[in-house]
Design an enzyme around this catalytic site. Structure first.
Site, short mmCIF file in Angstrom:
data_model
loop_
_atom_site.label_atom_id
_atom_site.label_comp_id
_atom_site.label_asym_id
_atom_site.label_seq_id
_atom_site.Cartn_x
_atom_site.Cartn_y
_atom_site.Cartn_z
N LEU A 1 74.02 70.66 -55.53
CA LEU A 1 74.84 71.23 -54.47
C LEU A 1 76.20 71.68 -55.00
CD1 LEU A 1 74.04 68.47 -51.84
CD2 LEU A 1 73.26 70.83 -51.74
N SER B 1 78.65 84.81 -54.23
CA SER B 1 78.83 86.01 -55.06
C SER B 1 78.27 85.78 -56.46
CB SER B 1 80.32 86.34 -55.16
OG SER B 1 81.00 85.26 -55.75
N LYS C 1 88.20 74.24 -64.63
CA LYS C 1 89.41 73.40 -64.66
C LYS C 1 89.24 72.22 -65.60
CE LYS C 1 90.38 76.33 -62.61
NZ LYS C 1 89.74 77.48 -61.98
N GLY D 1 77.39 74.96 -55.03
CA GLY D 1 77.48 76.40 -55.25
C GLY D 1 78.12 76.79 -56.57
N THR D 2 78.63 78.04 -56.59
CA THR D 2 79.30 78.57 -57.78
C THR D 2 80.48 77.68 -58.14
OG1 THR D 2 78.77 80.80 -57.02
CG2 THR D 2 80.50 80.61 -58.69
N HIS E 1 114.58 64.11 -56.53
CA HIS E 1 115.16 64.50 -57.83
C HIS E 1 114.75 63.48 -58.89
CE1 HIS E 1 117.98 65.95 -60.83
NE2 HIS E 1 118.33 64.68 -61.04
C1 LIG Z 1 84.67 80.73 -63.49
C2 LIG Z 1 85.11 80.69 -62.05
C3 LIG Z 1 86.25 79.98 -61.71
C4 LIG Z 1 86.66 79.92 -60.39
N1 LIG Z 1 87.77 79.20 -60.10
C5 LIG Z 1 88.19 79.12 -58.81
C6 LIG Z 1 89.32 78.32 -58.47
O1 LIG Z 1 89.95 77.70 -59.33
N2 LIG Z 1 89.69 78.27 -57.17
C7 LIG Z 1 89.02 78.95 -56.19
O2 LIG Z 1 89.40 78.87 -55.02
N3 LIG Z 1 87.93 79.71 -56.49
C8 LIG Z 1 87.51 79.80 -57.76
N4 LIG Z 1 86.39 80.54 -58.06
C9 LIG Z 1 85.70 81.25 -56.95
C10 LIG Z 1 84.82 80.27 -56.14
O3 LIG Z 1 83.87 79.70 -57.00
C11 LIG Z 1 84.14 81.03 -55.01
O4 LIG Z 1 85.11 81.70 -54.23
C12 LIG Z 1 83.38 80.05 -54.09
O5 LIG Z 1 82.39 79.36 -54.82
C13 LIG Z 1 82.73 80.81 -52.95
O6 LIG Z 1 82.06 79.90 -52.14
P1 LIG Z 1 80.80 80.30 -51.25
O7 LIG Z 1 80.41 79.06 -50.52
O8 LIG Z 1 81.10 81.51 -50.48
O9 LIG Z 1 79.64 80.72 -52.29
P2 LIG Z 1 79.06 80.06 -53.60
O10 LIG Z 1 79.90 78.95 -54.10
O11 LIG Z 1 78.78 81.18 -54.52
O12 LIG Z 1 77.70 79.40 -53.12
C14 LIG Z 1 76.62 80.17 -52.67
C15 LIG Z 1 75.34 79.37 -52.84
O13 LIG Z 1 74.31 80.08 -52.17
C16 LIG Z 1 73.10 79.92 -52.89
N5 LIG Z 1 72.19 81.01 -52.51
C17 LIG Z 1 72.38 82.34 -52.66
N6 LIG Z 1 71.34 83.03 -52.13
C18 LIG Z 1 70.47 82.11 -51.65
C19 LIG Z 1 69.22 82.18 -50.99
N7 LIG Z 1 68.65 83.35 -50.67
N8 LIG Z 1 68.60 81.02 -50.66
C20 LIG Z 1 69.17 79.81 -50.95
N9 LIG Z 1 70.35 79.69 -51.56
C21 LIG Z 1 71.00 80.82 -51.90
C22 LIG Z 1 73.56 79.97 -54.34
O14 LIG Z 1 72.60 79.31 -55.16
C23 LIG Z 1 74.90 79.23 -54.28
O15 LIG Z 1 74.75 77.87 -54.62
C24 LIG Z 1 85.93 80.60 -59.37
C25 LIG Z 1 84.77 81.30 -59.71
C26 LIG Z 1 84.36 81.35 -61.02
C27 LIG Z 1 83.11 82.10 -61.37
#
Ligand SMILES: Cc1cc2nc3c(=O)[nH]c(=O)nc-3n(C[C@H](O)[C@H](O)[C@H](O)COP(=O)(O)OP(=O)(O)OC[C@H]3O[C@@H](n4cnc5c(N)ncnc54)[C@H](O)[C@@H]3O)c2cc1C
Length: 469
Positions: free
Chosen positions: A40, A148, A53, A42-43, A448
């Site tokens: 769990l 994304s 980090k 996500g990205t 401070h």
């Molecule tokens: C290297 C890197 C560093 C980052 N650092 C930061 C940071 O320091 N601070 C910050 O705020 N943001 C950061 N981000 C951005 C942040 O990761 C994203 O903005 C955030 O994860 C978006 O959340 P979300 O829930 O919209 O989607 P996501 O986290 O992308 O999660 C979407 C999930 O949907 C799942 N999924 C997609 N399609 C399907 C499907 N059809 N069926 C089932 N599951 C599916 C995927 O497997 C994924 O797990 C970073 C991103 C990267 C790549």
């Protein structure tokens, strides 16, 4: 027709999806959360915020040990890099936090489904499971939180070994000799910093004439100066037209954006970090009539509802800053709206942080945006070189900049380049949420010595009465 099995099925368990699922369950809904990833988070948790980090922190410690501690009277020799151990530490942090999200879903009685979801019709989600079987979930409402993926560039083929996306750059097995980062935005600068600190010679090729697009111009120019001093190289206003693997490494063709002679660059590793694009593949959106804008973001109304009643979307797959905390906010608010409550998000109060050294953080309007909108404003600045805590810890690069309305003194934007900027910005966000004037910050007692005093002094400087400069 029988009642649907769930009140809400959430597709995607990133910070948007899992937070929405928990909030909806807290409000009494029966919820399922589907993600195709086995873990769990996500990205953000698996290949984004958290592993980056972890590596930024480890590489900062390494670089400090190598170069920085003699001034503190601490000397040691034979500082060695154990990249495997560094990577294992990162993976353990990710695994432990992912288990934490598992626990939270279980605690809130959210059913977890591992598989790829497709929306068959409003109220019906089919899920292809990893063993080849499939299952169907029925729901009153469906929430798309599919996030994304890295944007691609014609002529530059990612193999996640020598030409990598951010995902590959989080798991390189060796420190490359020369690394070229295409794109000097947040992700490129963070990961480029990691590998530079670990020993790579890092050069950024950026299409625009400045780094950190969207950030306040003064902050971005000053940050570039600091990064240059750290050894990072920049080729601005240049575009990469092709990257070819050779026996030795990668050859890149670059051209000035405004015309001129093309150049060839060579590297051992290329990181493509030109941004991210919404991921909505395979959901069946076109068949359903869920519309997307020209950049592929799902179109929603103020309630996060798509054109199709009962289908909602939040997070990186809809327009707005692509940030984990923005996705979380939208997830909570959407769940509350579905439970009959009201909620809204003010995108001008969403902070953005770059976790380089020094950190960069901002909230609200930039100076450029205010000029474009014709808003009369005052500026207060205060450098960390005049902050006693900054001096004590040896973190004197950067400054705090506060932009306040010229007539009302209301804070319109806060931009920080400096130590702990990512934490300091929370004070600015709260101040802005409460509609604070610069004078409210200036009249608030700050401990401070603390970095926060730089924020207070910048607020004093708005009225031309900073004390320590
Ligand atoms: C290297 C890197 C560093 C980052 N650092 C930061 C940071 O320091 N601070 C910050 O705020 N943001 C950061 N981000 C951005 C942040 O990761 C994203 O903005 C955030 O994860 C978006 O959340 P979300 O829930 O919209 O989607 P996501 O986290 O992308 O999660 C979407 C999930 O949907 C799942 N999924 C997609 N399609 C399907 C499907 N059809 N069926 C089932 N599951 C599916 C995927 O497997 C994924 O797990 C970073 C991103 C990267 C790549």
């Amino acid at each position: 027709m029988s009642d649907p099995a769930y009140d809400l099925v959430v597709i995607g368990a990133g910070p948007g999806g899992y937070v929405a699922a928990i909030r909806a369950a807290q409000l009494g809904s029966k919820v399922a959360c589907v993600d195709k990833r086995a873990t769990l988070g996500g990205t953000c948790l698996n290949v984004g915020c958290i592993p980056s980090k972890a590596l930024l922190h480890s590489s900062e410690r390494y670089s400090e040990a190598k170069r920085g501690l003699a001034a503190h009277g601490i000397r040691f020799s034979n500082v060695e890099l154990d990249l495997d151990a560094m990577m294992q530490r990162k993976q353990k942090i990710v695994a432990d936090l992912a288990k934490g999200v598992d626990f939270l879903l279980e605690k809130n009685k959210v059913d977890r489904v591992v598989g790829t979801a497709q929306i068959r019709a409003p109220g019906e989600v089919s899920v292809s499971l990893s063993d080849g079987a499939s299952t169907s979930l029925t729901a009153r409402n469906i929430l798309i939180a599919t996030g994304s993926e890295p944007a691609t560039l014609a002529g530059v083929e990612i193999d996640e070994k020598r030409i990598v996306s951010s995902t590959g750059a989080l798991s390189l097995s060796n420190v490359p000799g020369r690394m070229i980062v295409i794109g000097a935005g947040v992700i490129g600068l963070e990961l480029g910093s990691v590998w530079s600190r670990l020993g790579a010679e890092v050069t950024f090729v950026e299409y625009l004439d400045h780094i950190l697009p969207g950030m306040d111009g003064e902050i971005s120019r000053q940050a570039q100066r600091v990064f240059k001093r750290q050894g990072l190289g920049f080729r601005l206003s240049q575009k990469v037209t092709r990257a070819n693997g050779t026996g030795q490494g990668i050859e890149l063709s670059v051209e000035p954006v405004n015309g001129g002679k093309a150049d060839e660059l060579s590297a051992d590793c290329v990181l493509l970090a030109i941004g991210r694009r919404p991921y909505t593949d395979g959901l069946g959106l076109d068949e359903l009539g869920v519309t997307r804008d020209s950049r592929g973001f799902i179109e929603v109304d103020a309630r996060f509802e798509t054109r199709v009643p009962g289908i909602f979307a939040i997070g990186d797959c809809i327009p707005g800053p692509m940030l984990a905390h923005k996705a979380e906010e939208e997830g909570s608010i959407c769940a509350e709206i579905l439970a009959g409550q009201t909620g809204h998000i003010d995108y001008d109060r969403v902070p953005a942080v770059v976790y380089t050294w020094p950190e960069i953080a901002s909230v609200g309007k930039t100076e450029e945006a205010l000029q474009e909108q014709g808003v009369a404003y005052k500026v207060g600045r205060f450098p960390f070189s005049a902050n006693s805590r900054g001096r004590a810890v040896g973190a004197t690069d950067g400054f705090v900049k506060i932009l306040a309305d010229a007539a009302t003194d209301r804070v319109l934007g806060v931009h920080i380049l400096g130590p702990l900027a990512g934490d300091l910005i929370s004070e600015a966000v709260i101040a802005m949420e409460f509609g604070a004037a610069a004078e409210d910050i200036a009249r608030t007692c700050h401990a401070h010595p603390s970095m926060g005093e730089a924020l207070r002094e910048a607020a004093l400087a708005v009225a031309g009465r900073a004390i320590h400069i």
